[in-house]
Design a protein around this motif. Structure first.
Motif, PDB file in Angstrom:
ATOM      1  N   GLU A 109      41.714  77.205  77.532  1.00  0.00           N
ATOM      2  CA  GLU A 109      42.063  75.846  77.963  1.00  0.00           C
ATOM      3  C   GLU A 109      40.871  74.897  77.805  1.00  0.00           C
ATOM      4  OE1 GLU A 109      45.411  76.438  81.385  1.00  0.00           O
ATOM      5  OE2 GLU A 109      43.388  77.139  81.858  1.00  0.00           O
ATOM      6  N   ILE A 110      39.701  75.368  78.129  1.00  0.00           N
ATOM      7  CA  ILE A 110      38.502  74.543  77.975  1.00  0.00           C
ATOM      8  C   ILE A 110      38.242  74.268  76.503  1.00  0.00           C
ATOM      9  CG2 ILE A 110      36.001  74.481  78.326  1.00  0.00           C
ATOM     10  CD1 ILE A 110      36.560  76.123  80.922  1.00  0.00           C
ATOM     11  N   ASP A 111      38.415  75.270  75.648  1.00  0.00           N
ATOM     12  CA  ASP A 111      38.260  75.073  74.209  1.00  0.00           C
ATOM     13  C   ASP A 111      39.263  74.052  73.680  1.00  0.00           C
ATOM     14  OD1 ASP A 111      36.119  76.787  73.895  1.00  0.00           O
ATOM     15  OD2 ASP A 111      37.352  78.493  73.240  1.00  0.00           O
ATOM     16  N   GLN A 112      40.479  74.081  74.217  1.00  0.00           N
ATOM     17  CA  GLN A 112      41.495  73.122  73.793  1.00  0.00           C
ATOM     18  C   GLN A 112      41.069  71.697  74.155  1.00  0.00           C
ATOM     19  OE1 GLN A 112      45.333  73.654  75.652  1.00  0.00           O
ATOM     20  NE2 GLN A 112      46.347  72.286  74.218  1.00  0.00           N
ATOM     21  N   LEU A 113      40.524  71.519  75.352  1.00  0.00           N
ATOM     22  CA  LEU A 113      40.053  70.191  75.755  1.00  0.00           C
ATOM     23  C   LEU A 113      38.909  69.718  74.862  1.00  0.00           C
ATOM     24  CD1 LEU A 113      40.059  70.456  79.645  1.00  0.00           C
ATOM     25  CD2 LEU A 113      41.596  69.107  78.221  1.00  0.00           C
ATOM     26  N   ILE A 114      37.987  70.605  74.570  1.00  0.00           N
ATOM     27  CA  ILE A 114      36.857  70.252  73.705  1.00  0.00           C
ATOM     28  C   ILE A 114      37.357  69.866  72.318  1.00  0.00           C
ATOM     29  CG2 ILE A 114      34.805  71.160  72.542  1.00  0.00           C
ATOM     30  CD1 ILE A 114      34.312  72.802  75.139  1.00  0.00           C
ATOM     31  N   SER A 115      38.337  70.595  71.806  1.00  0.00           N
ATOM     32  CA  SER A 115      38.913  70.288  70.499  1.00  0.00           C
ATOM     33  C   SER A 115      39.569  68.909  70.496  1.00  0.00           C
ATOM     34  CB  SER A 115      39.927  71.359  70.120  1.00  0.00           C
ATOM     35  OG  SER A 115      40.543  71.051  68.897  1.00  0.00           O
ATOM     36  N   LEU A 116      40.300  68.605  71.559  1.00  0.00           N
ATOM     37  CA  LEU A 116      40.927  67.281  71.656  1.00  0.00           C
ATOM     38  C   LEU A 116      39.872  66.177  71.714  1.00  0.00           C
ATOM     39  CD1 LEU A 116      43.848  68.013  74.141  1.00  0.00           C
ATOM     40  CD2 LEU A 116      44.063  67.387  71.739  1.00  0.00           C
ATOM     41  N   LEU A 117      38.785  66.418  72.447  1.00  0.00           N
ATOM     42  CA  LEU A 117      37.704  65.429  72.513  1.00  0.00           C
ATOM     43  C   LEU A 117      37.051  65.240  71.146  1.00  0.00           C
ATOM     44  CD1 LEU A 117      35.953  66.242  75.901  1.00  0.00           C
ATOM     45  CD2 LEU A 117      37.229  64.181  75.304  1.00  0.00           C
ATOM     46  N   ASP A 118      36.863  66.328  70.420  1.00  0.00           N
ATOM     47  CA  ASP A 118      36.303  66.236  69.072  1.00  0.00           C
ATOM     48  C   ASP A 118      37.204  65.405  68.164  1.00  0.00           C
ATOM     49  OD1 ASP A 118      34.072  67.746  69.743  1.00  0.00           O
ATOM     50  OD2 ASP A 118      34.895  69.620  68.933  1.00  0.00           O
ATOM     51  N   ASP A 119      38.521  65.623  68.264  1.00  0.00           N
ATOM     52  CA  ASP A 119      39.467  64.836  67.474  1.00  0.00           C
ATOM     53  C   ASP A 119      39.385  63.352  67.829  1.00  0.00           C
ATOM     54  OD1 ASP A 119      40.373  67.123  66.226  1.00  0.00           O
ATOM     55  OD2 ASP A 119      42.211  67.269  67.420  1.00  0.00           O
ATOM     56  N   LEU A 120      39.287  63.056  69.119  1.00  0.00           N
ATOM     57  CA  LEU A 120      39.166  61.661  69.551  1.00  0.00           C
ATOM     58  C   LEU A 120      37.896  61.031  68.998  1.00  0.00           C
ATOM     59  CD1 LEU A 120      40.294  61.944  73.270  1.00  0.00           C
ATOM     60  CD2 LEU A 120      41.461  60.678  71.470  1.00  0.00           C
ATOM     61  N   GLU A 121      36.813  61.767  69.055  1.00  0.00           N
ATOM     62  CA  GLU A 121      35.538  61.244  68.549  1.00  0.00           C
ATOM     63  C   GLU A 121      35.618  60.971  67.047  1.00  0.00           C
ATOM     64  OE1 GLU A 121      30.792  62.306  68.646  1.00  0.00           O
ATOM     65  OE2 GLU A 121      32.231  63.903  69.021  1.00  0.00           O
ATOM     66  N   GLU A 122      36.220  61.881  66.292  1.00  0.00           N
ATOM     67  CA  GLU A 122      36.368  61.681  64.847  1.00  0.00           C
ATOM     68  C   GLU A 122      37.194  60.444  64.549  1.00  0.00           C
ATOM     69  OE1 GLU A 122      37.832  65.110  62.771  1.00  0.00           O
ATOM     70  OE2 GLU A 122      36.382  66.421  63.766  1.00  0.00           O
ATOM     71  N   GLN A 123      38.291  60.277  65.274  1.00  0.00           N
ATOM     72  CA  GLN A 123      39.146  59.115  65.034  1.00  0.00           C
ATOM     73  C   GLN A 123      38.424  57.819  65.381  1.00  0.00           C
ATOM     74  OE1 GLN A 123      42.865  59.759  67.059  1.00  0.00           O
ATOM     75  NE2 GLN A 123      43.663  61.040  65.421  1.00  0.00           N
ATOM     76  N   MET A 124      37.653  57.814  66.448  1.00  0.00           N
ATOM     77  CA  MET A 124      36.905  56.603  66.813  1.00  0.00           C
ATOM     78  C   MET A 124      35.865  56.275  65.744  1.00  0.00           C
ATOM     79  SD  MET A 124      36.471  56.665  70.982  1.00  0.00           S
ATOM     80  CE  MET A 124      35.285  57.956  70.945  1.00  0.00           C
ATOM     81  N   GLU A 125      35.199  57.291  65.216  1.00  0.00           N
ATOM     82  CA  GLU A 125      34.210  57.059  64.159  1.00  0.00           C
ATOM     83  C   GLU A 125      34.868  56.480  62.914  1.00  0.00           C
ATOM     84  OE1 GLU A 125      30.869  57.153  64.191  1.00  0.00           O
ATOM     85  OE2 GLU A 125      31.075  57.535  66.334  1.00  0.00           O
ATOM     86  N   LYS A 126      36.050  56.986  62.552  1.00  0.00           N
ATOM     87  CA  LYS A 126      36.771  56.456  61.397  1.00  0.00           C
ATOM     88  C   LYS A 126      37.093  54.975  61.597  1.00  0.00           C
ATOM     89  CE  LYS A 126      38.965  60.725  59.904  1.00  0.00           C
ATOM     90  NZ  LYS A 126      40.240  61.461  59.805  1.00  0.00           N
ATOM     91  N   ILE A 127      37.538  54.637  62.791  1.00  0.00           N
ATOM     92  CA  ILE A 127      37.883  53.246  63.071  1.00  0.00           C
ATOM     93  C   ILE A 127      36.637  52.373  62.977  1.00  0.00           C
ATOM     94  CG2 ILE A 127      38.668  51.646  64.860  1.00  0.00           C
ATOM     95  CD1 ILE A 127      40.606  53.881  65.775  1.00  0.00           C
ATOM     96  N   LYS A 128      35.537  52.837  63.531  1.00  0.00           N
ATOM     97  CA  LYS A 128      34.302  52.054  63.495  1.00  0.00           C
ATOM     98  C   LYS A 128      33.816  51.872  62.063  1.00  0.00           C
ATOM     99  CE  LYS A 128      31.399  54.110  66.234  1.00  0.00           C
ATOM    100  NZ  LYS A 128      30.425  54.561  67.236  1.00  0.00           N
ATOM    101  N   LEU A 129      33.897  52.911  61.238  1.00  0.00           N
ATOM    102  CA  LEU A 129      33.412  52.831  59.859  1.00  0.00           C
ATOM    103  C   LEU A 129      34.307  51.975  58.989  1.00  0.00           C
ATOM    104  CD1 LEU A 129      32.283  56.525  59.258  1.00  0.00           C
ATOM    105  CD2 LEU A 129      30.832  54.525  59.633  1.00  0.00           C
ATOM    106  N   ASP A 130      35.596  51.924  59.312  1.00  0.00           N
ATOM    107  CA  ASP A 130      36.547  51.161  58.503  1.00  0.00           C
ATOM    108  C   ASP A 130      36.504  49.669  58.765  1.00  0.00           C
ATOM    109  OD1 ASP A 130      37.386  53.421  57.217  1.00  0.00           O
ATOM    110  OD2 ASP A 130      39.166  53.718  58.447  1.00  0.00           O
ATOM    111  N   LYS A 131      35.857  49.246  59.821  1.00  0.00           N
ATOM    112  CA  LYS A 131      35.819  47.812  60.151  1.00  0.00           C
ATOM    113  C   LYS A 131      34.874  47.058  59.277  1.00  0.00           C
ATOM    114  CE  LYS A 131      37.550  47.642  64.755  1.00  0.00           C
ATOM    115  NZ  LYS A 131      37.398  47.138  66.068  1.00  0.00           N
TER     116      LYS A 131
END
Length: 58
Positions: A36-58
């Motif tokens: 369960e903890i690994d699942q949360l960490i994975s979701l956080l990693d996905d969120l971080e990647e998506q935020m970086e994509k948005i920041k780079l695309d601006k």
């Protein structure tokens, strides 16, 4: 990046954040296991990647 594409990325980010919050609500702190903890960490990693994509695309 055009506005429609940016809106799509933001909506995807909102969806992933909602999934993270739902998962977090279902976990019992006293009985949480490593999977369960690994699942949360994975979701956080996905969120971080998506935020970086948005920041780079601006």
């Amino acid at each position: 990046m055009d506005k429609a594409q940016n809106n799509g990325h933001v909506e995807g980010l909102k969806t992933r954040l909602h999934q993270f919050l739902e998962t977090l609500d279902t976990i019992e702190p006293e009985t949480a296991d490593l999977q369960e903890i690994d699942q949360l960490i994975s979701l956080l990693d996905d969120l971080e990647e998506q935020m970086e994509k948005i920041k780079l695309d601006k």
